[in-house]
Design an enzyme around this catalytic site. Structure first.
Site, mmCIF file in Angstrom:
data_model
loop_
_atom_site.group_PDB
_atom_site.id
_atom_site.type_symbol
_atom_site.label_atom_id
_atom_site.label_comp_id
_atom_site.label_asym_id
_atom_site.label_seq_id
_atom_site.Cartn_x
_atom_site.Cartn_y
_atom_site.Cartn_z
ATOM 1 N N SER A 161 -19.282 -32.779 10.691
ATOM 2 C CA SER A 161 -18.934 -32.897 12.500
ATOM 3 C C SER A 161 -17.421 -32.070 12.843
ATOM 4 C CB SER A 161 -18.651 -33.762 12.459
ATOM 5 O OG SER A 161 -17.913 -35.197 12.172
ATOM 6 N N HIS A 182 -25.605 -30.305 12.959
ATOM 7 C CA HIS A 182 -24.707 -31.787 13.496
ATOM 8 C C HIS A 182 -25.489 -32.388 14.584
ATOM 9 C CE1 HIS A 182 -21.216 -32.168 16.327
ATOM 10 N NE2 HIS A 182 -21.132 -33.447 14.814
ATOM 11 N N GLU A 193 -26.121 -29.720 17.093
ATOM 12 C CA GLU A 193 -25.867 -28.305 16.766
ATOM 13 C C GLU A 193 -26.411 -27.495 15.954
ATOM 14 O OE1 GLU A 193 -22.063 -27.781 18.313
ATOM 15 O OE2 GLU A 193 -22.158 -29.617 17.777
ATOM 16 N N ASN A 231 -17.265 -31.345 19.332
ATOM 17 C CA ASN A 231 -15.953 -31.624 19.077
ATOM 18 C C ASN A 231 -14.841 -30.872 19.253
ATOM 19 O OD1 ASN A 231 -17.162 -33.971 18.146
ATOM 20 N ND2 ASN A 231 -17.699 -33.309 15.789
#
Ligand code: NAD
Length: 446
Positions: A161, A182, A193, A231
């Protein structure tokens, strides 16, 4: 994300969980604005079918007929469940007996799932996803074992991540078949992603995008960087929330305002869901890579030291007498974090003005981070950022997208907020892109 106990859930719960204040829906969102926001979100979803980001659509993805997963933790099991749902047989590997047992129990009676500690069966997989703990030495060892067992045609992906692929591709002899996939929270969020590292081949990216579609999820293919897109945006939001807490605005007030704005959970509820340890480690990785969206708050390390990791340990910013039940206010929290909070304020119930003011303070830095992502060309198109924040992190769909919302607020007003925040923290200094948009009066959406 570490080898600490695993979270019970992840970024986005399906219900709001804190009951300090009754839910007030922000008065700044009229019915017609809400309809327009939903329509924009629908256009973004539709666009993704033909524009999934930085991928060569002329390349035919190799269909995945067998999936390999190394790491039977929270993510490994969730990804396996998705694949099984699409009829894709899965080989699951872990080094820990309890994790293997849990995977066997989860998929008991499912003949298309093989659970083992041996790597040899990976030779039959077309795609192998590494989903082990978020530490480089463990990932390196696992990557090398995967490559030595994988078929030569197989694509290898990490579900990391936060760690950039550039820090991991040297684990492989054939760098070109390594990429990032991800999953934010496979069972709840539809966005995934796909990250191309410096040496990832276009065919590998196409294979990964094809696989995400095989799972009926929405891929966005992006360039490599620490934290990727989802993130980085989340960190900007959590970082600013922690700063506001440090300045004296109570946890319950911030969470209530953001839920009233339309998020399914407030920032501190989100940290409790992900885990304070996980947030701290992912934030540290991004900070080590010099991302301005994170600063080192003393509050998270304090909670981690006290073992208050969130839902998974029964307490974090809130208490959880039932790990899957409602968050309960914890009067002890204030004392525990008092050394890091400038002054104590009694939580105020959300009012339309208060909601707007807090949402602006918390989300202006997220817009700022979005413009850094755009300046670094991490995404193909600004609309991928809106898709990511809504469908990877539950930004309210009726607000149309983060940058769509920024247009409604006005770039000049957001710039003013950032400039006032930058007085205390230069990391909030507006980007050249924002300055230019404000001076030319342009918007993201025309
Ligand atoms: P987890 O702690 O639930 O599971 C990790 C698994 O890895 C455990 O079962 C552990 O036994 C296994 N493992 C550890 N060392 C191993 C080794 N040497 N060989 C084989 N297996 C080994 O963690 P998780 O939450 O599932 O996270 C896994 C990955 O997914 C991490 O990279 C994390 O950053 C990423 N991720 C997590 C989330 C989340 O919300 N938890 C979201 C997106 C991505």
């Amino acid at each position: 994300m570490t080898d600490q106990p695993k979270p019970h859930s992840t970024v986005t719960p399906s219900v709001s969980t804190s009951g300090t204040f009754p839910l007030v829906i922000a008065a700044d969102l009229s019915d017609s604005m809400s309809r327009a926001g939903l329509a924009n979100d629908a256009r973004l979803i539709h666009r993704n079918q033909t524009h999934p980001g930085l991928v060569d659509l002329s390349l035919l993805p190799r269909p995945v007929q067998r999936l390999g997963i190394v790491g039977c933790g929270l993510m490994g099991r969730s990804i396996a469940a998705l694949a099984v749902g699409q009829g894709i047989p899965v080989t699951m590997i872990d080094a820990a007996e309890p994790a293997l047992d849990l995977a066997r129990e989860t998929f008991s009676g499912d003949s298309c799932v093989t659970v083992t500690s041996q790597y040899a069966p990976l030779a039959e997989a077309d795609l192998i996803i590494e989903a082990v703990v978020e530490t480089l030495p463990v990932k390196k060892m696992v990557h090398q074992r995967i490559e030595s067992s994988a078929a030569t045609h197989a694509t290898i992906a990490s579900n990391t991540s936060s760690i950039p692929l550039s820090s991991m591709e040297h684990h492989f002899k054939s760098h070109e078949r390594f990429c990032g996939i991800h999953f934010c929270h496979p069972e709840v969020m539809s966005l995934v992603e796909v990250i191309a590292g410096p040496s990832t081949s276009p065919q590998t990216t196409a294979n990964a995008v094809g696989f995400v579609r095989q799972l009926e999820k929405m891929p966005i293919a992006i360039k490599d960087c620490a934290g990727f897109v989802v993130n980085r945006l989340l960190s900007a939001m959590l970082n600013q929330s922690l700063r506001l807490l440090g300045s004296g605005i109570p946890v319950a007030e911030i969470d209530a305002a953001m839920r009233a704005f339309g998020f399914k959970a407030g920032p501190f509820e989100i940290i409790d869901i992900i885990g304070a340890d996980t947030c701290m480690y992912a934030g540290r990785t991004m900070w080590e890579h010099k991302l301005e969206c994170v600063s080192l708050s003393p509050i998270l390390p304090r909670l981690v030291k006290l073992g208050r990791l969130g839902r998974k340990t029964g307490a974090g910013f809130y208490c959880y007498p039932d790990p899957r039940g409602d968050a309960v206010d914890d009067p002890e929290l204030q004392t525990l974090i008092a050394p890091y909070v400038k002054f104590e304020k009694v939580p105020q119930p959300p009012t339309p003005r208060g909601i707007r003011a807090l949402a602006l303070k918390i989300l202006a830095p997220v817009v700022l981070e979005a413009t850094r992502i755009l300046e670094q060309s991490i995404v193909d198109d600004f609309r991928d950022i809106d898709l990511a924040f809504t469908h990877g992190l539950s930004f309210p769909q009726q607000r149309g997208g983060l940058l769509y919302w920024a247009d409604q607020i006005g770039i000049k007003d957001l710039l003013d907020i950032l400039e006032s925040l930058a007085i205390d923290d230069p990391a909030h200094t507006p980007t050249a892109l924002l300055n230019s948009m404000a001076s030319h009066g342009t918007r993201f959406y025309n």
